[in-house]
Design a protein around this motif. Sequence first.
Motif, PDB file in Angstrom:
ATOM      1  N   GLN A 281       0.828  -1.205   0.000  1.00 46.58           N
ATOM      2  CA  GLN A 281       0.000   0.000   0.000  1.00 46.58           C
ATOM      3  C   GLN A 281       0.863   1.256   0.000  1.00 46.58           C
ATOM      4  OE1 GLN A 281      -3.214   0.384  -0.281  1.00 46.58           O
ATOM      5  NE2 GLN A 281      -3.691  -1.783  -0.359  1.00 46.58           N
ATOM      6  N   LEU A 282       1.968   1.240   0.748  1.00 43.73           N
ATOM      7  CA  LEU A 282       2.845   2.407   0.786  1.00 43.73           C
ATOM      8  C   LEU A 282       3.420   2.710  -0.598  1.00 43.73           C
ATOM      9  CD1 LEU A 282       4.871   2.021   4.120  1.00 43.73           C
ATOM     10  CD2 LEU A 282       3.243   3.816   3.542  1.00 43.73           C
ATOM     11  N   PHE A 283       3.920   1.678  -1.281  1.00 39.94           N
ATOM     12  CA  PHE A 283       4.513   1.897  -2.599  1.00 39.94           C
ATOM     13  C   PHE A 283       3.462   2.347  -3.607  1.00 39.94           C
ATOM     14  CE2 PHE A 283       8.194  -0.395  -0.979  1.00 39.94           C
ATOM     15  CZ  PHE A 283       9.225   0.277  -1.605  1.00 39.94           C
ATOM     16  N   LEU A 284       2.274   1.740  -3.570  1.00 35.26           N
ATOM     17  CA  LEU A 284       1.225   2.160  -4.495  1.00 35.26           C
ATOM     18  C   LEU A 284       0.798   3.594  -4.212  1.00 35.26           C
ATOM     19  CD1 LEU A 284      -0.989  -1.082  -4.619  1.00 35.26           C
ATOM     20  CD2 LEU A 284       0.550  -0.218  -6.389  1.00 35.26           C
ATOM     21  N   GLY A 285       0.733   3.930  -2.919  1.00 36.18           N
ATOM     22  CA  GLY A 285       0.368   5.301  -2.567  1.00 36.18           C
ATOM     23  C   GLY A 285       1.410   6.311  -3.019  1.00 36.18           C
ATOM     24  N   MET A 286       2.693   5.967  -2.839  1.00 34.33           N
ATOM     25  CA  MET A 286       3.754   6.880  -3.285  1.00 34.33           C
ATOM     26  C   MET A 286       3.753   7.047  -4.795  1.00 34.33           C
ATOM     27  SD  MET A 286       7.083   6.121  -0.890  1.00 34.33           S
ATOM     28  CE  MET A 286       7.198   4.408  -1.400  1.00 34.33           C
ATOM     29  N   SER A 287       3.401   5.977  -5.505  1.00 38.05           N
ATOM     30  CA  SER A 287       3.481   6.027  -6.963  1.00 38.05           C
ATOM     31  C   SER A 287       2.520   7.053  -7.563  1.00 38.05           C
ATOM     32  CB  SER A 287       3.204   4.641  -7.554  1.00 38.05           C
ATOM     33  OG  SER A 287       1.846   4.272  -7.408  1.00 38.05           O
ATOM     34  N   ILE A 288       1.341   7.199  -6.969  1.00 34.47           N
ATOM     35  CA  ILE A 288       0.368   8.117  -7.561  1.00 34.47           C
ATOM     36  C   ILE A 288       0.814   9.577  -7.444  1.00 34.47           C
ATOM     37  CG2 ILE A 288      -1.525   6.517  -7.118  1.00 34.47           C
ATOM     38  CD1 ILE A 288      -2.387   8.265  -4.812  1.00 34.47           C
ATOM     39  N   TRP A 289       1.740   9.858  -6.533  1.00 36.58           N
ATOM     40  CA  TRP A 289       2.246  11.228  -6.399  1.00 36.58           C
ATOM     41  C   TRP A 289       3.366  11.521  -7.390  1.00 36.58           C
ATOM     42  CZ3 TRP A 289       0.614  14.944  -2.735  1.00 36.58           C
ATOM     43  CH2 TRP A 289      -0.403  14.504  -1.904  1.00 36.58           C
ATOM     44  N   THR A 290       3.863  10.493  -8.062  1.00 36.01           N
ATOM     45  CA  THR A 290       4.980  10.693  -8.997  1.00 36.01           C
ATOM     46  C   THR A 290       4.573  10.527 -10.449  1.00 36.01           C
ATOM     47  OG1 THR A 290       5.602   8.347  -8.853  1.00 36.01           O
ATOM     48  CG2 THR A 290       6.596   9.841  -7.254  1.00 36.01           C
ATOM     49  N   TRP A 291       3.307  10.229 -10.700  1.00 41.38           N
ATOM     50  CA  TRP A 291       2.857   9.974 -12.069  1.00 41.38           C
ATOM     51  C   TRP A 291       2.933  11.248 -12.910  1.00 41.38           C
ATOM     52  CZ3 TRP A 291      -1.077  11.879 -15.161  1.00 41.38           C
ATOM     53  CH2 TRP A 291      -1.371  11.130 -16.320  1.00 41.38           C
ATOM     54  N   LYS A 292       3.343  11.091 -14.155  1.00 38.92           N
ATOM     55  CA  LYS A 292       3.347  12.198 -15.105  1.00 38.92           C
ATOM     56  C   LYS A 292       3.220  11.625 -16.502  1.00 38.92           C
ATOM     57  CE  LYS A 292       8.420  12.313 -15.144  1.00 38.92           C
ATOM     58  NZ  LYS A 292       9.607  13.153 -14.913  1.00 38.92           N
ATOM     59  N   GLU A 293       2.819  12.479 -17.427  1.00 39.13           N
ATOM     60  CA  GLU A 293       2.605  12.042 -18.797  1.00 39.13           C
ATOM     61  C   GLU A 293       3.914  11.579 -19.429  1.00 39.13           C
ATOM     62  OE1 GLU A 293       0.034  11.568 -20.485  1.00 39.13           O
ATOM     63  OE2 GLU A 293      -1.605  12.764 -19.693  1.00 39.13           O
ATOM     64  N   GLY A 294       3.828  10.589 -20.303  1.00 41.46           N
ATOM     65  CA  GLY A 294       4.993  10.178 -21.068  1.00 41.46           C
ATOM     66  C   GLY A 294       5.380   8.744 -20.834  1.00 41.46           C
ATOM     67  N   SER A 295       6.127   8.201 -21.753  1.00 41.14           N
ATOM     68  CA  SER A 295       6.608   6.827 -21.695  1.00 41.14           C
ATOM     69  C   SER A 295       8.006   6.784 -21.114  1.00 41.14           C
ATOM     70  CB  SER A 295       6.615   6.215 -23.100  1.00 41.14           C
ATOM     71  OG  SER A 295       7.321   5.006 -23.125  1.00 41.14           O
ATOM     72  N   VAL A 296       8.276   5.767 -20.336  1.00 36.46           N
ATOM     73  CA  VAL A 296       9.603   5.608 -19.749  1.00 36.46           C
ATOM     74  C   VAL A 296      10.653   5.429 -20.835  1.00 36.46           C
ATOM     75  CG1 VAL A 296      11.026   4.164 -18.276  1.00 36.46           C
ATOM     76  CG2 VAL A 296       8.669   4.632 -17.641  1.00 36.46           C
ATOM     77  N   ALA A 297      10.335   4.623 -21.828  1.00 39.05           N
ATOM     78  CA  ALA A 297      11.309   4.357 -22.892  1.00 39.05           C
ATOM     79  C   ALA A 297      11.687   5.640 -23.625  1.00 39.05           C
ATOM     80  CB  ALA A 297      10.742   3.333 -23.874  1.00 39.05           C
ATOM     81  N   GLN A 298      10.697   6.501 -23.876  1.00 39.53           N
ATOM     82  CA  GLN A 298      10.983   7.763 -24.563  1.00 39.53           C
ATOM     83  C   GLN A 298      11.884   8.650 -23.722  1.00 39.53           C
ATOM     84  OE1 GLN A 298       7.119   9.375 -25.292  1.00 39.53           O
ATOM     85  NE2 GLN A 298       6.644   7.979 -26.964  1.00 39.53           N
ATOM     86  N   GLY A 299      11.605   8.714 -22.403  1.00 36.18           N
ATOM     87  CA  GLY A 299      12.415   9.551 -21.527  1.00 36.18           C
ATOM     88  C   GLY A 299      13.847   9.075 -21.432  1.00 36.18           C
ATOM     89  N   VAL A 300      14.044   7.775 -21.295  1.00 33.36           N
ATOM     90  CA  VAL A 300      15.401   7.236 -21.205  1.00 33.36           C
ATOM     91  C   VAL A 300      16.158   7.457 -22.506  1.00 33.36           C
ATOM     92  CG1 VAL A 300      16.751   5.134 -20.923  1.00 33.36           C
ATOM     93  CG2 VAL A 300      14.771   5.547 -19.453  1.00 33.36           C
ATOM     94  N   ALA A 301      15.493   7.201 -23.635  1.00 37.81           N
ATOM     95  CA  ALA A 301      16.156   7.369 -24.927  1.00 37.81           C
ATOM     96  C   ALA A 301      16.565   8.822 -25.151  1.00 37.81           C
ATOM     97  CB  ALA A 301      15.228   6.897 -26.053  1.00 37.81           C
ATOM     98  N   GLN A 302      15.691   9.747 -24.776  1.00 37.43           N
ATOM     99  CA  GLN A 302      16.005  11.156 -24.960  1.00 37.43           C
ATOM    100  C   GLN A 302      17.198  11.564 -24.110  1.00 37.43           C
ATOM    101  OE1 GLN A 302      12.777  13.769 -24.012  1.00 37.43           O
ATOM    102  NE2 GLN A 302      13.898  15.620 -24.558  1.00 37.43           N
TER     103      GLN A 302
END
Length: 641
Positions: A281-302
Amino acid sequence: MYDYIAQFSFAAICLFIPSVPVTHCLGLVAHSPRSAKLKYLLLYPVKGGRHHFIFQIISWGIWVASIFVALPLLLHTHKAIRAAHVEILSGSAATGAVFAELFMIKSLLVFNPKAKATDDESSSPRWNTSRLPSKGAASAAVMGLGLVWAALGGSLLLATEYLQDTVSKEVYFFLAACCLLVGATTTHGLGGSLRHKQTGPFTMELGADVDPRQPDPVTTWKFYQPFRGGAWFVATQAMGWALFSISIVCLCWLLLQVVAGVAYCIRCWALITGSVMFCAQLFLGMSIWTWKEGSVAQGVAQTVRQVVTNPAQEAVSWSAVWLPILMMYSPVQVVCTVFSLSFMLLPASFAAALWVGGLAVYYAVTLPGAPEHTGRRESALIQKWCHKHMETALKAWFGNVEVVREGTTPFDPQDKFIFGYAPHGLFPIGAGFLPYIPTWGKLLPGIVPATLVASILFFTPLVRDLVSWCGLRQVSRRTFVCALQDKGSVMLVPGGQAELVHTWRIKRRQEYVVYSGHKGFVRMGIEHNAKLVPVVVMGEINALQNPIDLPGLQRWTYKNLGFPVPYWVVGRWGVSPFPKRAGLKFIIGEPICPRPHVPGTKVDEAEVDRLHKIFYDKVAELFTQHKDSFQGYERVKLIMI
């Protein structure tokens, strides 16, 4: 123990069954229009939107069911009913009552008044939305509900050890599984939706009325969105759902053991499973505060393209770009990873023996000669390599690196200097690599200070080696004196961890905090007739951040334990320890000369106060003069504490 479980369940029933209508009435009072008639108020469950209506129905349905289940217990003494039946009825009724209360709270959080735009309804009073929570407060409340569900599920598992009947245990396991499922889906689905709405009452100004004709809120959040939302979101989601899956497996395994009659140490397994549920529950709760638009693969590649294929750095090898950064920012993570993997892949006793034996040999070889004080293990080869590649790597990662100095007075290598570096930030690695930047050598020829760092770095394997090879030493009075005699100059961060706990303010409030409460370095300068030199850095505190930002707790733990907790440093991609592309600017001030002092005599405290004030006045002056020339610092305020 059976009596205690029954009594506890009765107390929960008596508390939560009345609390459901009370919570409903509080919501009605908070949201109802002043001019509304009784008929209009009775329609409250259907006036708050689709989700509000669904949660209201679920809450009242579970509430009624709980009352029916609890009636045999309330109308008769528990002694008149079989013990197994009391266990099942009391546990089910208590759990249902808690569920009903939590769903009622959820219905209030998603309240979104609306109605069809008809002529008859146009004159109807509008629902009061001035008391609706902000999207941050609403999502935090949902995270709290998820933790309550996890705690309830863990409590049910712990109670199974004292149940007398197998059927009762099976029922409690089922109820615990319901807590886990509902809690996880609530935290992830509802919490994310409330947090990331784009329109609707949760993003409006508090106190503003909501037009009942407006459509349902639009949200870009989706319950299922694999590898989207940013690297930090994906990482915490992966951890949360992995722990969720582990708790499900533990539940099923424990249930099979109970049914087969071979379960042992149920309390231990229940405690482990409940803890895993809570962490999920702690990890799921923390995750919703870090969500943002975009794909991980695109961010890493850039990012990789920016770092490696920067047009100005096309001819630079990967090693020149990556190795300096890996040396500075990742050794702690490497050590922790190797330590964890050794216990995961090897028998615990073998892994422990391997570490104890290996570290005994390691420290026996590296401790003699006190290198943390004397610098005995400095490596001229490593330092030459750092001098050659450091600036190249920093420019590739930070985007821009600039070293400037105020004034034209030359620094005489025969004099002694104490460079005061500010601010500390989460990880002031700049104090260590600044002397290896070629521009430093051009501005201050012949001046190579020994950087003094926290003693903890000399206890960690690998980290100990790297800082020793690069010429860093432990910050202590003994080392201070030794370094001044050997090198002629030292560099340290006077603010220390007192500044570290205020790093969050640069992001939230755009405040550049410098702690001016320490005077020891000034006193040492007077004792050894060393000149004080202020060094101000911009951009470094923006390159890393602590995703678990609890300033109050961090200040308390620093004050009482000597170290801020929680302390977790992340930068690029939201999860890596590598710095963000924030730019770097180092400003070196003019030397501040103390009055001549006779060695061995007592230091005049008035002189300490005078030099201390001049030093921090110069720090403020350097920041004010250069902040407008550093991108993003135009509105940053200097706070001296």
